[in-house]
Scaffold this active site. Structure first.
Site, PDB file in Angstrom:
ATOM      1  N   SER A   8       0.772  -1.251   0.000  1.00 25.96           N
ATOM      2  CA  SER A   8       0.000   0.000   0.000  1.00 25.96           C
ATOM      3  C   SER A   8       0.804   1.303   0.000  1.00 25.96           C
ATOM      4  O   SER A   8       1.877   1.391   0.571  1.00 25.96           O
ATOM      5  CB  SER A   8      -0.978   0.090   1.177  1.00 25.96           C
ATOM      6  OG  SER A   8      -1.677  -1.104   1.348  1.00 25.96           O
ATOM      7  N   ASP A  63       7.408  -4.491  14.200  1.00 24.32           N
ATOM      8  CA  ASP A  63       7.573  -5.856  14.716  1.00 24.32           C
ATOM      9  C   ASP A  63       6.787  -6.034  16.007  1.00 24.32           C
ATOM     10  O   ASP A  63       7.193  -5.562  17.071  1.00 24.32           O
ATOM     11  CB  ASP A  63       9.055  -6.142  14.944  1.00 24.32           C
ATOM     12  CG  ASP A  63       9.320  -7.618  15.233  1.00 24.32           C
ATOM     13  OD1 ASP A  63       8.343  -8.397  15.307  1.00 24.32           O
ATOM     14  OD2 ASP A  63      10.496  -7.990  15.375  1.00 24.32           O
ATOM     15  N   VAL A  89       5.511  -9.287  16.778  1.00 29.13           N
ATOM     16  CA  VAL A  89       5.422 -10.739  16.955  1.00 29.13           C
ATOM     17  C   VAL A  89       6.813 -11.300  17.210  1.00 29.13           C
ATOM     18  O   VAL A  89       7.780 -10.933  16.532  1.00 29.13           O
ATOM     19  CB  VAL A  89       4.818 -11.424  15.711  1.00 29.13           C
ATOM     20  CG1 VAL A  89       4.741 -12.934  15.907  1.00 29.13           C
ATOM     21  CG2 VAL A  89       3.436 -10.861  15.400  1.00 29.13           C
ATOM     22  N   ASP A  90       6.932 -12.197  18.184  1.00 23.27           N
ATOM     23  CA  ASP A  90       8.191 -12.897  18.453  1.00 23.27           C
ATOM     24  C   ASP A  90       7.945 -14.389  18.580  1.00 23.27           C
ATOM     25  O   ASP A  90       6.839 -14.825  18.917  1.00 23.27           O
ATOM     26  CB  ASP A  90       8.837 -12.390  19.741  1.00 23.27           C
ATOM     27  CG  ASP A  90       9.527 -11.058  19.563  1.00 23.27           C
ATOM     28  OD1 ASP A  90      10.050 -10.798  18.464  1.00 23.27           O
ATOM     29  OD2 ASP A  90       9.541 -10.253  20.523  1.00 23.27           O
ATOM     30  N   ASP A 147      11.538  -7.820  11.487  1.00 27.39           N
ATOM     31  CA  ASP A 147      12.429  -8.986  11.528  1.00 27.39           C
ATOM     32  C   ASP A 147      12.461  -9.758  10.211  1.00 27.39           C
ATOM     33  O   ASP A 147      13.235 -10.679  10.044  1.00 27.39           O
ATOM     34  CB  ASP A 147      12.001  -9.945  12.648  1.00 27.39           C
ATOM     35  CG  ASP A 147      10.639 -10.587  12.400  1.00 27.39           C
ATOM     36  OD1 ASP A 147      10.527 -11.457  11.522  1.00 27.39           O
ATOM     37  OD2 ASP A 147       9.667 -10.227  13.093  1.00 27.39           O
TER      38      ASP A 147
END
Length: 786
Positions: A252, A324, A326-327, A504
């Site tokens: 986008s 980021d 999310v891990d 990441d």
């Protein structure tokens, strides 16, 4: 404006009144001349009842298959070939959490979902009453009937296609495998330097959505640490797991122009969300009027909020933010009981549920789904005593995010809008403009405070020592601005602000080379824009080459040192190129030789510079991102991570020498000679006659998850791929009026009757889109005459 409204009612609109099972006598649905429904109601339940009713009329099969895609029930109607898909879909969400969130809603908020589902079901009753007229042909062709809808189903459409799509990207396990492969080839020190070039944690030179003068945060500490790449709990992973497929990186663009940057308006917002291209359309247009909501626009999969649109005072838009959130946590399994994991000094039982997956034409199967304190278990390796959990910052807050987005559409100033934007847990950029000429931006998402030594690019131990420490403060983690000094905001998924950590993802990075420069340079290049000039920028950016600005000057400098006539002729073609790839004569080939030469060159250069250093993992970085006849882009053309690393090296940056000691000019000349050799072998010696076949743009009959959402005969193909939004909209804000424009191809209505007859608005925006046309986004208000 009111006279125009009356004329539209008289000449173009058809209306229906929904039967009132719950005092719905005042619910009205009015459609414009492109089939866009406007719903009028006195309460939230009625408003969303009318919305659900309209969506069911227009997109029943698409919505049915989206529901099944998000909940993992595709095999139940399409058979065994979708069993593996359903298994993976069931793992990534927790039904109990969604139900808890639904149970905690106020009655008014719950009515959004209950009313929408009731509206869908009301149309289902009408279909069952006259299936020979109203049953969508796709159900008949696939041999099953649509099912009843619940409030939970409505919520899962948003959760499964937004949170579980854009908020869930993570490549930490892939990153670790890449890193370990590089260590095996180069040793630890050089592998670290090379990996940091391919997937940097932080970049100081990347163009930002907000200038440093408007917003910046301190540079993060410990940027060079890769401690958990050596951790015993995850070190075996390189030999245990396959690579994920590289994800699409379109996602986008937007530009918002303030009062001193526009002519004939107070502000202008132009948005192009790149979700991919599908039939029926990815987005659904709607107007909602009543119960405190008065807005019009479009939204993916008929979400119960308008994602791209305006109300009577403000307009808003979005792009994917890339932050980021999310891990991956490596849970150490109990050697005596693999159903337990080690956390904070003791072994704990995994949360466990059994999912029953029904399969058409086969016996149902049971699937065990596990979850740790960190999140769902995506993969396990019992032999090596580890399981991998995905920890998401938004987990448990999906509906809070959705409701914040709903509330943002009611705002009438930046401050109110910003409060709601800050509640969004998902990494989505949010944009603002109002009728007074104010513009703004907010980098959405709730970003975790990671433990010291946590390199966000790799998994960490799940023993509790690396747990998050809550949410980072908005002032440090969420770049935002009202009325920036430049008087415009532009974004094409580039870095939001100085001081923000990079994502990441191995397939997506922020660096100095960024396609946002195409929009930024155009916006800086003129003092003001009319609405038509703002819209025309779409054409330029849609055909612009994303690499040319960085590589053409290097080519020119290198060739000027040589007297080879072939090189000089080739360079002349490239330097005289307007950096646009079009097919004006519609012969199926890009105009002129430059596109063929330059795209061949970029592929040769990428391979020359990267392949020898990356070895077995080169395939993950081998794409230059251009669409081809055989492989269209998934969501637009971007500078890929591998090419960004190449450009960094050619520009003299990075600790690892990708050029093997060669001068930049020598690397360029070598690639140019190989380009000539390749094109001579393919097309002969006449350099000016080289041509490249045009990449077309399919509008897939399968949704972004690869699940059929239309018949196989409904695939549509546009003549040329354009690097632009799935839909495009432009909102022109004025003190006394607002003009909304949009194009949402192929059309508003995906209905095909049992006899094969398509709805009147099935594809009436398809040609309009290819020609950069647009239609009015009418704002129908209850106070208008008639």
């Amino acid at each position: 404006m009111h006279k125009l409204f009356v004329a539209m009612l008289a000449m173009l609109l058809s209306a229906c009144v929904v039967d009132p099972p719950r005092n719905l006598s005042q619910v009205h649905v009015v459609r414009d001349n492109f089939g866009v429904p406007h719903i009028y109601a006195n309460d939230i339940y009625g408003l969303y009842f009318g919305y659900g009713y309209s969506v069911a009329q227009d997109r029943l099969f698409q919505m049915e298959m989206t529901r099944r895609s998000t909940q993992g029930t595709v095999a139940e109607v399409l058979g065994t070939q979708y069993l593996d898909y359903d298994k993976e879909a069931r793992k990534i969400f927790e039904p109990a959490s969604i139900h808890r969130q639904m149970g905690a809603l106020t009655e008014k908020d719950r009515d959004i979902f209950v009313g929408f589902a009731a509206g869908m079901n009301a149309w289902l009753e009408a279909v069952r009453a006259r299936p020979g007229k109203r049953m969508p042909k796709q159900f008949i062709d696939n041999g099953f009937e649509p099912g009843e809808w619940s409030a939970y189903d409505v919520a899962m459409i948003f959760i499964g296609t937004m949170a579980n799509r854009y908020g869930d990207f993570n490549t930490e396990l892939d990153n670790l495998k890449i890193y370990q492969s590089l260590v095996a080839q180069h040793g630890e020190d050089q592998a670290r330097q090379l990996f940091d070039l391919l997937n940097p944690r932080f970049t100081d030179n990347a163009p930002t959505t907000i200038a440093r003068a408007d917003w910046s945060a301190p540079v993060p500490d410990n940027l060079a640490v890769i401690p958990q790449a050596r951790a015993a709990t995850v070190n075996h992973v390189a030999n245990q797991l396959a690579f994920s497929a590289p994800a699409s990186t379109g996602f986008s663009n937007v530009y918002v122009l303030g009062k001193d940057k526009v002519e004939g308006a107070s502000s202008i917002l132009v948005n192009g969300p790149q979700f991919g291209w599908f039939n029926p359309a990815y987005v659904y247009s709607v107007g909602m009027h009543g119960a405190g909501i008065d807005a019009v626009g479009n939204t993916p999969f008929a979400y119960p909020m308008i994602m791209f649109g305006h109300n009577q005072s403000i307009t808003w838009g979005s792009t994917w933010a890339g932050g980021d959130i999310v891990d991956i946590y490596a849970e150490q399994l109990n050697p005596e009981n693999s159903k337990q994991y080690f956390y904070r000094g003791e072994y704990r039982d995994f949360q466990h549920r059994v999912e029953v997956i029904h399969i058409r034409g086969a016996e149902s199967i049971e699937l065990d789904v596990y979850r740790s304190v960190h999140g769902p278990i995506l993969q396990d390796d019992v032999k090596n005593g580890v399981a991998y959990a995905k920890h998401r910052a938004w987990d448990g807050g999906e509906l809070d995010t959705l409701l914040a987005w709903v509330a943002a559409t009611r705002a009438d100033d930046f401050e109110t809008w910003k409060v709601e934007a800050a509640k969004s847990a998902i990494n989505v950029n949010m944009y603002f403009a109002d009728v007074h000429g104010n513009i703004g931006y907010f980098f959405g998402g709730q970003y975790p405070q990671r433990a010291a030594g946590h390199d966000n690019r790799f998994p960490v131990t799940g023993d509790g020592s690396m747990d998050w420490g809550g949410r980072m403060p908005v002032e440090l983690a969420n770049p935002h601005v009202k009325n920036p000094q430049s008087d415009f905001v532009a974004n094409w998924n580039n870095k939001p602000g100085q001081g923000v950590m990079n994502p990441d993802f191995f397939f997506y990075s922020w660096s100095e080379a960024d396609r946002i420069d195409i929009l930024h340079d155009a916006l800086v290049g003129r003092d003001t824009f009319t609405d038509n000039e703002a819209w025309a920028l779409l054409t330029k950016s849609s055909y612009a080459d994303v690499h040319a600005a960085y590589l053409l000057p290097m080519i020119n400098s290198a060739v000027l040192e040589h007297k080879d006539e072939a090189l000089r002729e080739l360079n002349g073609i490239l330097q005289n190129w307007n950096r646009q790839s079009l097919d004006k004569n519609n012969d199926g080939y890009y105009d002129g030789a430059a596109t063929a030469i330059f795209r061949t060159f970029t592929g040769v250069l990428l391979k020359n510079v990267l392949a020898d250093d990356l070895g077995e993992v080169f395939g993950l970085f081998s794409s230059v991102g251009y669409p081809t006849v055989d492989k269209p882009s998934s969501a637009g053309t971007n500078i890929q991570a591998g090419m960004k690393a190449v450009i960094e090296s050619l520009s003299g940056r990075g600790d690892y020498d990708l050029l093997n000691g060669m001068p930049v000019s020598a690397v360029i000349i070598q690639a140019l000679y190989q380009t000539i050799d390749q094109l001579v072998a393919e097309q002969g010696n006449a350099i000016t006659a080289y041509r490249l076949p045009v990449a077309t743009r399919p509008f897939s009959n399968k949704n972004f998850l690869g699940i059929p959402q239309a018949g196989s005969d409904e695939l549509k193909v546009a003549a040329i791929e354009q690097n632009r939004g799935t839909e495009n909209n432009m909102i022109v804000m004025k003190e006394n009026s607002i003009e909304g424009w949009e194009v949402t191809p192929p059309g508003q209505n995906g209905f095909i009757g049992p006899d094969g007859e398509r709805g009147p608005h099935y594809d009436d925006q398809f040609d309009m889109y290819q020609d950069f046309g647009r239609k009015r986004m009418w704002f129908l208000c209850r106070g208008c005459p008639g």
